[in-house]
Structure formats: structure tokens, C-alpha cells
Design an enzyme around this catalytic site. Sequence first.
Site, mmCIF file in Angstrom:
data_model
loop_
_atom_site.group_PDB
_atom_site.id
_atom_site.type_symbol
_atom_site.label_atom_id
_atom_site.label_comp_id
_atom_site.label_asym_id
_atom_site.label_seq_id
_atom_site.Cartn_x
_atom_site.Cartn_y
_atom_site.Cartn_z
ATOM 1 N N ARG A 132 23.726 55.221 17.142
ATOM 2 C CA ARG A 132 23.921 53.777 17.343
ATOM 3 C C ARG A 132 25.387 53.357 17.375
ATOM 4 O O ARG A 132 25.675 52.165 17.525
ATOM 5 C CB ARG A 132 23.196 52.996 16.247
ATOM 6 N N ASP A 187 9.677 44.492 6.567
ATOM 7 C CA ASP A 187 9.926 43.533 7.656
ATOM 8 C C ASP A 187 8.707 42.651 7.898
ATOM 9 O O ASP A 187 8.825 41.445 8.116
ATOM 10 C CB ASP A 187 10.276 44.273 8.943
#
Length: 310
Positions: free
Chosen positions: A113, A270
Site C-alpha cells: 500500500r 467495522d
Amino acid sequence: MNTLSPLGPNTPRIALIGECMIELQQRADGSLQQSFGGDTLNTAVYLSRAMGDKAQVDYVTALGDDSFSDAMCRQWVEEGIGLQQVQRLPGRLPGLYCIQTDASGERRFLYWRNEAAVRDCFTTPAAEPILAALPDYDVLYFSGITLAVLGAQGRERLIQVLIEARQRDARIVFDNNYRPRLWASPEEARAAYRSVLPHIDLALLTVDDEQELFGFSDCAALFEAYAQIGTPEVVLKRGAEACLIQCEGEAFEVPAQKVAKVVDTTAAGDSFSAAYLASRLLGGSPAEAAQAGHELASRVIQVPGALIPQ
């Protein structure tokens, strides 16, 4: 200090700020199943499903101009998520991660990333109208991962957005999601967290992350620290144990739901956060919101990957 419920008669506008990545789920035979995921994106999807037409849910990020980024945007539209605040940066790519899951459902992540487009989300000329628009939202949601990937300059710009948004009576929601590998040092992470915590109305915390980052001796010490900061609503997620909540002087303990077999714990926190926030915005009490969070998380952990089928 802004309370979370109710939001009023108009359709609230909610912006979630962060990173979506290409997700590779490693199967038992070694093959890979490709999808998309990321902590705030997972929450955005589950929040959009929970709120339906009762809210406008937008995602704030930067992507590339590649086919994976195209596919992400198509998926978000199918989930009812708005793309108005999504930048597409020429020649850039989204990040990528792989999930490896053990026999008990616990997962290990491998990341690619460092060059992801989201790292320039708040530093490009195209970010200016987005930064100007964010304070007009009713709810802004971001995470510790958001803080990490935005970098120092992006974090400074985010703080200015939070200050202005609160002045306009927006609610600011923060999920701590501390990932040590994203930071140069724990000291850098602590400084970044402390810079935003005074501007938070709802803190959604995972006990392990808080202890690792701040070294709290117990839950009481954690709640005392957030009381001193002045955070009006603090939710402490503790996995399979009961979550603990302190909200404007009241304390709640809400047991988690038992699951016979855990398949994959990806996005458990989440999804809990999404269901909790949706319930609070629709007028539910903290205890009712936590029950909704546990119920959704219990379904999510019985399915591989971050996002379960609708």
C-alpha cells in the site's frame, strides 16, 4: 459537544473518510478470491445497508484510473454509496492486501500500500473542493488507519475540517483501529491520535488497540482518560466479551452474541461500528445500538471476507 440522536427531519449526509484496497482472500487450497475492503469502506457499506433511504452515505478517498478502481466505484454505487468526494488520480493505483485465516478464524494480513493513491487524498488541487464540502456533512467518520494513510499534511487538513464541521453542529465519529506497521513509531501514532481526540463526539474503540497504543492498565483507566479529554460517548469493543459504554455520565455493559463457529473475524469491528452508529442516528439508545452492533458482527464473522452478501 454534539449528541448523536436524533438527527432531525431531513435526510442526514454522512461522509466516511479512508482507504479501500484490493482484497485477496486465501482459501484452504491456496487459491485466491479477489474482492475489495478497508476498515472505513466496510463500515460505509454496512452503514448504507442499515440506513437505506434514511441517509446519504458518501465515501471520501482517492483512487487510480485503473480497472480495479473502476470496479470499486461500481460496487459502491450498487451499495448506495455516493462518489461525489472520490478523487481519481491518473497513473495511480489502490493498495492491496491479502487475508490468511487460521483454523480458529483469526486472520493475518499482508499489505502492499505504500504507493496507494489515497496517500495524496488531501494534498492534490482536486482535494480543495472536497475539503470545503466536508464541514457541511451531518456526520464525519474516520479511523486510526485514515490518520496513518493521510500522512502529516493530510492529518493537519483533516483536523481543520473537523473543527469547522463541529462548529456547524456535525457529529464526529472515530474508530481507533491502530495498526503499528502503518506508523514510523508509536510516538508518532500517539501524537496523531491526541491531535484529533479533542474533536470527537463518538469514539469506537477496540480494547487491544487502546492498550497497545496508550498502555492503559484497565478499562477504568481508559474511560477516565477519555472523560478528561471530554469525549461524550465512548464505546469499548472487546471481541467476544461484552462491550462497555460510557455516554454522558451513564455506563452500559452489553453482552456479545455467541457464535457456534467463527469463520473469519475480518470486519467484525467495522460492522459493529456501522450498526451501532446507524442505531444511534435513528434514535436508538446506546444499549440498543450495541445490541445491533453485536448482532451484525455475529453474522459477519460466520462468512469469509470483509463484506457478507446482502
